[in-house]
Write a protein that holds these residues in place. Structure first.
Motif, PDB file in Angstrom:
ATOM      1  N   GLY A  76       3.139  10.515  -9.763  1.00 11.94           N
ATOM      2  CA  GLY A  76       2.510  10.617 -11.074  1.00 11.94           C
ATOM      3  C   GLY A  76       2.623   9.362 -11.922  1.00 11.94           C
ATOM      4  N   PHE A  77       2.895   8.232 -11.299  1.00 10.14           N
ATOM      5  CA  PHE A  77       2.991   6.968 -12.023  1.00 10.14           C
ATOM      6  C   PHE A  77       1.646   6.259 -12.017  1.00 10.14           C
ATOM      7  CE2 PHE A  77       7.403   7.680 -10.945  1.00 10.14           C
ATOM      8  CZ  PHE A  77       8.065   7.246 -12.073  1.00 10.14           C
ATOM      9  N   ASN A  78       1.332   5.576 -13.095  1.00 13.45           N
ATOM     10  CA  ASN A  78       0.169   4.697 -13.160  1.00 13.45           C
ATOM     11  C   ASN A  78       0.632   3.283 -12.874  1.00 13.45           C
ATOM     12  OD1 ASN A  78      -1.482   6.847 -14.031  1.00 13.45           O
ATOM     13  ND2 ASN A  78      -0.761   6.551 -16.117  1.00 13.45           N
ATOM     14  N   TYR A  79      -0.259   2.453 -12.351  1.00 15.48           N
ATOM     15  CA  TYR A  79       0.122   1.067 -12.084  1.00 15.48           C
ATOM     16  C   TYR A  79      -1.029   0.127 -12.384  1.00 15.48           C
ATOM     17  CZ  TYR A  79      -2.295   1.513  -7.580  1.00 15.48           C
ATOM     18  OH  TYR A  79      -3.238   1.715  -6.598  1.00 15.48           O
ATOM     19  N   PHE A 139       3.686   0.627 -19.025  1.00 15.11           N
ATOM     20  CA  PHE A 139       3.978  -0.162 -17.836  1.00 15.11           C
ATOM     21  C   PHE A 139       5.239  -0.985 -18.073  1.00 15.11           C
ATOM     22  CE2 PHE A 139      -0.790   0.046 -17.642  1.00 15.11           C
ATOM     23  CZ  PHE A 139      -0.825   1.001 -16.648  1.00 15.11           C
ATOM     24  N   ASN A 140       6.416  -0.320 -18.077  1.00 19.04           N
ATOM     25  CA  ASN A 140       7.653  -1.018 -18.388  1.00 19.04           C
ATOM     26  C   ASN A 140       8.513  -1.300 -17.157  1.00 19.04           C
ATOM     27  OD1 ASN A 140       8.339   1.584 -17.938  1.00 19.04           O
ATOM     28  ND2 ASN A 140       9.220   1.965 -19.940  1.00 19.04           N
ATOM     29  N   ASN A 141       8.027  -1.027 -15.955  1.00 20.44           N
ATOM     30  CA  ASN A 141       8.723  -1.342 -14.712  1.00 20.44           C
ATOM     31  C   ASN A 141       7.875  -2.347 -13.932  1.00 20.44           C
ATOM     32  OD1 ASN A 141      10.663   0.803 -15.196  1.00 20.44           O
ATOM     33  ND2 ASN A 141       9.003   2.189 -14.684  1.00 20.44           N
ATOM     34  N   ARG A 142       8.549  -3.246 -13.207  1.00 17.62           N
ATOM     35  CA  ARG A 142       7.809  -4.294 -12.499  1.00 17.62           C
ATOM     36  C   ARG A 142       8.307  -4.473 -11.078  1.00 17.62           C
ATOM     37  NH1 ARG A 142       8.316  -8.981 -16.811  1.00 17.62           N
ATOM     38  NH2 ARG A 142      10.451  -8.357 -16.522  1.00 17.62           N
ATOM     39  N   VAL A 143       7.374  -4.721 -10.180  1.00 16.01           N
ATOM     40  CA  VAL A 143       7.669  -5.187  -8.830  1.00 16.01           C
ATOM     41  C   VAL A 143       6.996  -6.543  -8.720  1.00 16.01           C
ATOM     42  CG1 VAL A 143       7.353  -4.791  -6.374  1.00 16.01           C
ATOM     43  CG2 VAL A 143       7.757  -2.866  -7.878  1.00 16.01           C
ATOM     44  N   ILE A 144       7.787  -7.570  -8.434  1.00 19.02           N
ATOM     45  CA  ILE A 144       7.268  -8.934  -8.317  1.00 19.02           C
ATOM     46  C   ILE A 144       7.428  -9.364  -6.863  1.00 19.02           C
ATOM     47  CG2 ILE A 144       7.498 -11.322  -9.075  1.00 19.02           C
ATOM     48  CD1 ILE A 144       8.753 -10.163 -11.661  1.00 19.02           C
ATOM     49  N   TYR A 150       2.540 -11.831  -6.764  1.00 13.09           N
ATOM     50  CA  TYR A 150       1.818 -10.588  -6.991  1.00 13.09           C
ATOM     51  C   TYR A 150       2.699  -9.719  -7.878  1.00 13.09           C
ATOM     52  CZ  TYR A 150      -0.216  -6.028  -5.715  1.00 13.09           C
ATOM     53  OH  TYR A 150      -0.775  -4.789  -5.733  1.00 13.09           O
ATOM     54  N   VAL A 151       2.173  -9.242  -9.009  1.00 17.05           N
ATOM     55  CA  VAL A 151       2.948  -8.451  -9.959  1.00 17.05           C
ATOM     56  C   VAL A 151       2.323  -7.061 -10.034  1.00 17.05           C
ATOM     57  CG1 VAL A 151       3.747  -8.256 -12.331  1.00 17.05           C
ATOM     58  CG2 VAL A 151       3.525 -10.503 -11.283  1.00 17.05           C
ATOM     59  N   LEU A 152       3.160  -6.047  -9.815  1.00 17.61           N
ATOM     60  CA  LEU A 152       2.735  -4.655  -9.906  1.00 17.61           C
ATOM     61  C   LEU A 152       3.557  -4.003 -11.012  1.00 17.61           C
ATOM     62  CD1 LEU A 152       1.063  -2.347  -8.491  1.00 17.61           C
ATOM     63  CD2 LEU A 152       3.159  -1.846  -7.263  1.00 17.61           C
ATOM     64  N   LYS A 153       2.902  -3.684 -12.133  1.00 14.56           N
ATOM     65  CA  LYS A 153       3.577  -3.011 -13.245  1.00 14.56           C
ATOM     66  C   LYS A 153       3.272  -1.524 -13.136  1.00 14.56           C
ATOM     67  CE  LYS A 153       3.084  -6.887 -16.390  1.00 14.56           C
ATOM     68  NZ  LYS A 153       2.535  -7.341 -17.670  1.00 14.56           N
ATOM     69  N   PHE A 154       4.304  -0.682 -13.355  1.00 13.22           N
ATOM     70  CA  PHE A 154       4.078   0.753 -13.244  1.00 13.22           C
ATOM     71  C   PHE A 154       4.930   1.513 -14.244  1.00 13.22           C
ATOM     72  CE2 PHE A 154       7.537  -0.170 -10.368  1.00 13.22           C
ATOM     73  CZ  PHE A 154       8.395   0.903 -10.498  1.00 13.22           C
ATOM     74  N   GLY A 155       4.507   2.734 -14.516  1.00 14.03           N
ATOM     75  CA  GLY A 155       5.228   3.619 -15.422  1.00 14.03           C
ATOM     76  C   GLY A 155       4.415   4.868 -15.693  1.00 14.03           C
ATOM     77  N   LYS A 156       5.044   5.861 -16.290  1.00 13.20           N
ATOM     78  CA  LYS A 156       4.330   7.108 -16.611  1.00 13.20           C
ATOM     79  C   LYS A 156       3.496   6.936 -17.879  1.00 13.20           C
ATOM     80  CE  LYS A 156       6.543  10.386 -13.940  1.00 13.20           C
ATOM     81  NZ  LYS A 156       6.156  11.626 -13.402  1.00 13.20           N
ATOM     82  N   ASN A 163       0.815  -1.217   0.000  1.00 11.50           N
ATOM     83  CA  ASN A 163       0.000   0.000   0.000  1.00 11.50           C
ATOM     84  C   ASN A 163       0.848   1.268   0.000  1.00 11.50           C
ATOM     85  OD1 ASN A 163      -2.413  -1.370  -0.015  1.00 11.50           O
ATOM     86  ND2 ASN A 163      -2.481  -1.544   2.207  1.00 11.50           N
ATOM     87  N   ARG A 164       1.920   1.296   0.772  1.00 11.05           N
ATOM     88  CA  ARG A 164       2.768   2.489   0.810  1.00 11.05           C
ATOM     89  C   ARG A 164       3.467   2.714  -0.529  1.00 11.05           C
ATOM     90  NH1 ARG A 164       6.595   2.566   5.663  1.00 11.05           N
ATOM     91  NH2 ARG A 164       7.318   0.819   4.465  1.00 11.05           N
ATOM     92  N   THR A 165       3.856   1.635  -1.199  1.00  6.17           N
ATOM     93  CA  THR A 165       4.489   1.761  -2.510  1.00  6.17           C
ATOM     94  C   THR A 165       3.499   2.311  -3.528  1.00  6.17           C
ATOM     95  OG1 THR A 165       5.913  -0.110  -1.987  1.00  6.17           O
ATOM     96  CG2 THR A 165       5.750   0.507  -4.294  1.00  6.17           C
ATOM     97  N   LYS A 166       2.267   1.851  -3.493  1.00  9.55           N
ATOM     98  CA  LYS A 166       1.247   2.348  -4.415  1.00  9.55           C
ATOM     99  C   LYS A 166       0.980   3.833  -4.172  1.00  9.55           C
ATOM    100  CE  LYS A 166      -1.152  -2.025  -4.521  1.00  9.55           C
ATOM    101  NZ  LYS A 166      -2.396  -2.687  -4.138  1.00  9.55           N
TER     102      LYS A 166
END
Length: 95
Positions: free
Chosen positions: A13-16, A40-45, A31-37, A3-6
């Protein structure tokens, strides 16, 4: 989860986009969280499991920023946020 990361990503200003993967043969869920401006080219797995009381226990957090060959591995969300703050600011300055 995360939650804090989101909240941090939204403030910057990033979308996820999030998704869950529940493998049949492995004891861990993913759990995969893709994010980017723009894309979605960045990932947290996040690899997590459940305790006998039903709580979620995070086993490992992998971070892959755009064009990184090897993921950065963290044990908890605090370490992830400490790494993200200076690195996301540097990427914004370069673009």
């Amino acid at each position: 989860m995360l939650n804090r990361t989101k909240e941090y990503l939204q403030d910057q200003g990033f979308n996820y986009q999030k998704s869950y993967i529940r493998p049949l043969m492995a004891p861990e869920s993913v759990y995969v969280l893709k994010f980017g401006k723009d894309a979605f080219n960045n990932r947290v797995i996040v690899r997590y499991s459940h305790t006998w009381t039903g709580r979620q226990r995070i086993n490992e957090i992998d971070l892959r920023l755009h064009k990184q060959k090897h993921p950065r591995v963290f044990k908890n969300e605090n370490d992830l946020l400490e790494y993200l703050e200076p690195h996301l600011e540097n990427r914004e300055d370069n673009n």
